[in-house]
Design an enzyme around this catalytic site. Structure first.
Site, PDB file in Angstrom:
ATOM      1  N   GLY A  25       9.615-110.863  50.491  1.00 57.46           N
ATOM      2  CA  GLY A  25       9.080-112.162  50.893  1.00 57.46           C
ATOM      3  C   GLY A  25       7.693-112.357  50.328  1.00 57.46           C
ATOM      4  O   GLY A  25       7.375-111.856  49.237  1.00 57.46           O
ATOM      5  N   SER A  50      21.094-110.316  50.078  1.00 54.41           N
ATOM      6  CA  SER A  50      19.810-111.006  50.158  1.00 54.41           C
ATOM      7  C   SER A  50      19.636-111.984  49.001  1.00 54.41           C
ATOM      8  O   SER A  50      19.937-111.672  47.843  1.00 54.41           O
ATOM      9  CB  SER A  50      18.663-109.987  50.136  1.00 54.41           C
ATOM     10  OG  SER A  50      17.415-110.636  50.006  1.00 54.41           O
ATOM     11  N   HIS A 107       0.667-104.698  58.235  1.00 48.73           N
ATOM     12  CA  HIS A 107       0.239-105.283  59.508  1.00 48.73           C
ATOM     13  C   HIS A 107       0.604-104.278  60.592  1.00 48.73           C
ATOM     14  O   HIS A 107       1.682-103.676  60.554  1.00 48.73           O
ATOM     15  CB  HIS A 107       0.953-106.617  59.725  1.00 48.73           C
ATOM     16  CG  HIS A 107       0.574-107.346  60.982  1.00 48.73           C
ATOM     17  ND1 HIS A 107      -0.687-107.289  61.538  1.00 48.73           N
ATOM     18  CD2 HIS A 107       1.293-108.169  61.795  1.00 48.73           C
ATOM     19  CE1 HIS A 107      -0.732-108.044  62.620  1.00 48.73           C
ATOM     20  NE2 HIS A 107       0.467-108.579  62.803  1.00 48.73           N
TER      21      HIS A 107
END
Length: 347
Positions: A25, A50, A107
Site C-alpha cells: 500500500g 491481491s 507504526h
C-alpha cells in the site's frame, strides 16, 4: 535528543540481509522500492489475489505469497494495514518465520497495544517515516528523504556484530530517512503521539477546520469557488512556508493584515474548549479505547475498506460540496495532473 544522519548509519547491514515487506500500500510500495533502489534484497509479500501483485511486479520487484516471502527472510517488515496485522501475524507470519528473524514495523500500534505478542527470541524494531508513503517514495526519488523515527522494542541480536538500533538505522538509510534526519524514540511514544497528531491536527483537525470555514462562507452567500480557494487551496501555500521555516517564517512572508488576523482570531477558533477536547482525545488513545473502537469497527468488514463508521464518513466526505467544487477547479489546473503523489494505477 540525538538526530542520526547518513554518516551515522551503515547501509551494508541491511544490504547483507534478506528483507520481506508485507503489503504494497502507501508505505509498502515506498519502502520496498526505496530499499530495492538502495541495493537491498527485497521480496514483497502479498495474497495471491491481491490487486497490488501486478503493481509490484511492474515495478521490478520480487513478489511472493506471504508465507513464502516470510520463510526465507532475515527481516520481515509488516506494512499491512493496522487492522489486519494481528491476524496476518498469527496465521501467516508466526508459523513460517525463521526462529531468529527480525520483526519490523512502521507504526507501533499492534505492538504497543499488545495485539501482536512477538517471541522473546525475536528482535523487534520500528522504522517510521513521518509522512505518507507516497511522499516517502517521491522524496527519495528526488534525492531527499522524509524524517523518520526508529525504536527498539526487543534486541535479541547480542551475538551479532551489530545491534537492533544499528539495524534500524541501516534500514532507515536505505529508505532515505537519514538524508533528512532520524530520531530515536520508543513504541509507546511513537504510537500515542502519532495517533494524536493524526486525529487532533493533521487529519481530523485540519479537515474539520477546512470544511467549517468553507461552510461558513457559503452559508453567508459567498461563492463556493471563492470559499474553496480561501479555505482549502491556499492551505498548501501556508503549510509550505511553515514546513520550510516554522510559524515565524510564515508570518514573515504573509501580509501584515493576515498576520494581525492570525493573532486576533486564531485563539477565538482554537479555544480552551478545543484544547480540552484534545486532552480527552489523547486520554482515549492512551487508554487503548481508540484502538479497540477502531478494530471493532473494522471487524464488521474484511475487504480492507473499513467498517460502517469509516464507510459512512468516507461517503459523506466524497459528497461534500467542497469536494465537488474542488474536483472541477483542479481539472483546470493542468500542472496538477503531471506528476501525482498518488497514482492509483501504480501505487
Amino acid at each position: 535528543m540525538k538526530i542520526f544522519y547518513d554518516d551515522d548509519a551503515d547501509l551494508n547491514i541491511i544490504k547483507n540481509l534478506k528483507v520481506s515487506v508485507i503489503g504494497y500500500g502507501s508505505q509498502g510500495h515506498a519502502h520496498s522500492n526505496n530499499l530495492h533502489d538502495s541495493g537491498v534484497d527485497v521480496t514483497v509479500g502479498l495474497r495471491k489475489d491481491s490487486t497490488s501483485w501486478t503493481k509490484a511486479n511492474d515495478a521490478g520487484l520480487k513478489v511472493a505469497e506471504v508465507e513464502d516471502a516470510v520463510s526465507g527472510a532475515d527481516l520481515v517488515m509488516i506494512l499491512a494495514p493496522d487492522e489486519f496485522q494481528q491476524d496476518l501475524f498469527e496465521t501467516k507470519i508466526k508459523p513460517n518465520a525463521k526462529e531468529n528473524s527480525i520483526l519490523a514495523f512502521a507504526h507501533g500500534f499492534n505492538i504497543h497495544f499488545k495485539k501482536i505478542i512477538p517471541s522473546q527470541k525475536q528482535s523487534v524494531i520500528m522504522i517510521a517515516p513521518k509522512g505518507p508513503g507516497h511522499t516517502v517514495r517521491s522524496t527519495y526519488k528526488s534525492g531527499g528523504g522524509v524524517p523518520s523515527l526508529v525504536a527498539v522494542y526487543q534486541d535479541a541480536l547480542q551475538e551479532k556484530e551489530f545491534s537492533a538500533l544499528d539495524l534500524a538505522l541501516s534500514y532507515a538509510k536505505a529508505n532515505g530517512g537519514t538524508r533528512a534526519g532520524v530520531l530515536e524514540t520508543n513504541f509507546k511514544e511513537e504510537t500515542e503521539t502519532d495517533l494524536f497528531g493524526e486525529q487532533a491536527v493533521l487529519c481530523g483537525g485540519i479537515t474539520a477546520l477546512i470544511k467549517a470555514g468553507y461552510e461558513t462562507l457559503v452559508e453567508a452567500g459567498y461563492s463556493p469557488e471563492m470559499a474553496y480557494f480561501e479555505c482549502l487551496h491556499e492551505t498548501k501555500l501556508i503549510v509550505d512556508l511553515i514546513h520550510e521555516g516554522g510559524i515565524s517564517n510564515m508570518h514573515y512572508s504573509i501580509s501584515n493584515t493576515a498576520e494581525f488576523g492570525d493573532y486576533l482570531s486564531g485563539p477565538k477558533v482554537i479555544t480552551d474548549d478545543t484544547k480540552d477536547s484534545m486532552k480527552k482525545i489523547l486520554m482515549k488513545i492512551q487508554s487503548g479505547e481508540f484502538a479497540d473502537e477502531f478494530l471493532n469497527d473494522c471487524r464488521s468488514s474484511n475487504d480492507g475498506k473499513g467498517g460502517p463508521f469509516m464507510r459512512q464518513n468516507r461517503k459523506n466526505t466524497q459528497n461534500h460540496s467542497i469536494e465537488m467544487v474542488g474536483k472541477e477547479l483542479r481539472s483546470k489546473m493542468k500542472f496538477l495532473q503531471t506528476e501525482k503523489l498518488v497514482d492509483k494505477e501504480k501505487n
